[in-house]
Design a protein around this motif. Structure first.
Motif, PDB file in Angstrom:
ATOM      1  N   GLU A 155      -1.321  -2.072   0.972  1.00  0.00           N
ATOM      2  CA  GLU A 155      -0.750  -3.319   1.714  1.00  0.00           C
ATOM      3  C   GLU A 155       0.693  -3.342   1.291  1.00  0.00           C
ATOM      4  N   LEU A 156       1.320  -2.814   0.104  1.00  0.00           N
ATOM      5  CA  LEU A 156       2.528  -2.733  -0.407  1.00  0.00           C
ATOM      6  C   LEU A 156       3.229  -2.253   0.407  1.00  0.00           C
ATOM      7  N   SER A 199       7.475  -9.571  -6.341  1.00  0.00           N
ATOM      8  CA  SER A 199       7.973 -11.270  -5.915  1.00  0.00           C
ATOM      9  C   SER A 199       6.338 -10.655  -4.459  1.00  0.00           C
ATOM     10  N   SER A 200       6.548 -10.087  -3.672  1.00  0.00           N
ATOM     11  CA  SER A 200       5.319 -10.137  -2.960  1.00  0.00           C
ATOM     12  C   SER A 200       3.785 -10.550  -3.312  1.00  0.00           C
ATOM     13  N   SER A 201       3.817 -11.246  -2.334  1.00  0.00           N
ATOM     14  CA  SER A 201       2.434 -12.410  -2.216  1.00  0.00           C
ATOM     15  C   SER A 201       1.457 -10.764  -1.877  1.00  0.00           C
ATOM     16  N   LEU A 202       1.294 -10.199  -1.252  1.00  0.00           N
ATOM     17  CA  LEU A 202       0.202  -8.715  -2.181  1.00  0.00           C
ATOM     18  C   LEU A 202       0.034  -7.954  -3.214  1.00  0.00           C
ATOM     19  N   THR A 203      -1.335  -7.331  -2.956  1.00  0.00           N
ATOM     20  CA  THR A 203      -1.759  -6.994  -4.523  1.00  0.00           C
ATOM     21  C   THR A 203      -1.723  -5.769  -4.465  1.00  0.00           C
ATOM     22  N   ARG A 204      -2.535  -5.562  -2.808  1.00  0.00           N
ATOM     23  CA  ARG A 204      -3.416  -3.985  -2.721  1.00  0.00           C
ATOM     24  C   ARG A 204      -2.057  -2.571  -2.067  1.00  0.00           C
ATOM     25  N   HIS A 205      -2.147  -1.499  -3.229  1.00  0.00           N
ATOM     26  CA  HIS A 205      -1.271  -0.880  -2.623  1.00  0.00           C
ATOM     27  C   HIS A 205      -0.826  -0.290  -1.619  1.00  0.00           C
ATOM     28  N   LEU A 223      10.633   2.195   5.641  1.00  0.00           N
ATOM     29  CA  LEU A 223      11.066   3.144   4.068  1.00  0.00           C
ATOM     30  C   LEU A 223       9.424   4.228   5.296  1.00  0.00           C
ATOM     31  N   GLY A 224      10.263   5.640   4.881  1.00  0.00           N
ATOM     32  CA  GLY A 224       9.192   6.322   5.351  1.00  0.00           C
ATOM     33  C   GLY A 224       7.660   6.142   3.909  1.00  0.00           C
ATOM     34  N   HIS A 225       6.459   6.778   4.125  1.00  0.00           N
ATOM     35  CA  HIS A 225       5.444   6.191   4.041  1.00  0.00           C
ATOM     36  C   HIS A 225       5.581   6.803   2.324  1.00  0.00           C
ATOM     37  N   GLY A 226       6.561   8.399   1.718  1.00  0.00           N
ATOM     38  CA  GLY A 226       6.279   8.654   0.753  1.00  0.00           C
ATOM     39  C   GLY A 226       7.175   7.981   0.093  1.00  0.00           C
ATOM     40  N   HIS A 227       8.224   7.658   0.556  1.00  0.00           N
ATOM     41  CA  HIS A 227       9.173   6.854  -0.197  1.00  0.00           C
ATOM     42  C   HIS A 227       8.736   5.325  -1.340  1.00  0.00           C
ATOM     43  N   ALA A 228       7.933   4.974   0.248  1.00  0.00           N
ATOM     44  CA  ALA A 228       7.228   3.911  -0.320  1.00  0.00           C
ATOM     45  C   ALA A 228       6.189   3.780  -1.428  1.00  0.00           C
ATOM     46  N   ASN A 229       5.460   5.218  -0.769  1.00  0.00           N
ATOM     47  CA  ASN A 229       3.964   5.021  -2.141  1.00  0.00           C
ATOM     48  C   ASN A 229       4.699   5.321  -3.314  1.00  0.00           C
ATOM     49  N   ALA A 230       5.328   5.841  -3.911  1.00  0.00           N
ATOM     50  CA  ALA A 230       6.656   6.466  -4.718  1.00  0.00           C
ATOM     51  C   ALA A 230       6.679   4.635  -5.360  1.00  0.00           C
ATOM     52  N   LEU A 231       7.333   4.194  -4.318  1.00  0.00           N
ATOM     53  CA  LEU A 231       7.790   3.108  -5.285  1.00  0.00           C
ATOM     54  C   LEU A 231       6.559   2.105  -5.947  1.00  0.00           C
TER      55      LEU A 231
END
Length: 74
Positions: free
Chosen positions: A43-44, A35-41, A54-62
């Protein structure tokens, strides 16, 4: 099935830890990402870290898993 083939690999291997650490199911995080307006990995990932703690690894995995799912769906 051997233990190695039964083991979850890739971004999804982080999911049990993400759910335990942040108290929300993976579907919650995927809904936020979609639902975010962001599109780049990147940025998200940065948004999940800054806005949701969230930690970097968790955010990146999601983000990686959600974007791969969406790409597979076409």
């Amino acid at each position: 099935m051997s233990e190695q083939t039964a083991r979850v690999k890739g971004p999804a291997s982080y999911f049990p830890s993400i759910e335990k650490t942040y108290g929300h199911p993976i579907a919650h995080w995927q809904g936020l990402i979609r639902s975010s307006s962001l599109t780049r990995h990147s940025e998200l990932v940065a948004w999940l870290k800054a806005a949701h703690g969230l930690g970097h690894g968790h955010a990146n995995a999601l983000v990686a898993h959600t974007r791969a799912e969406d790409a597979a769906r076409g």
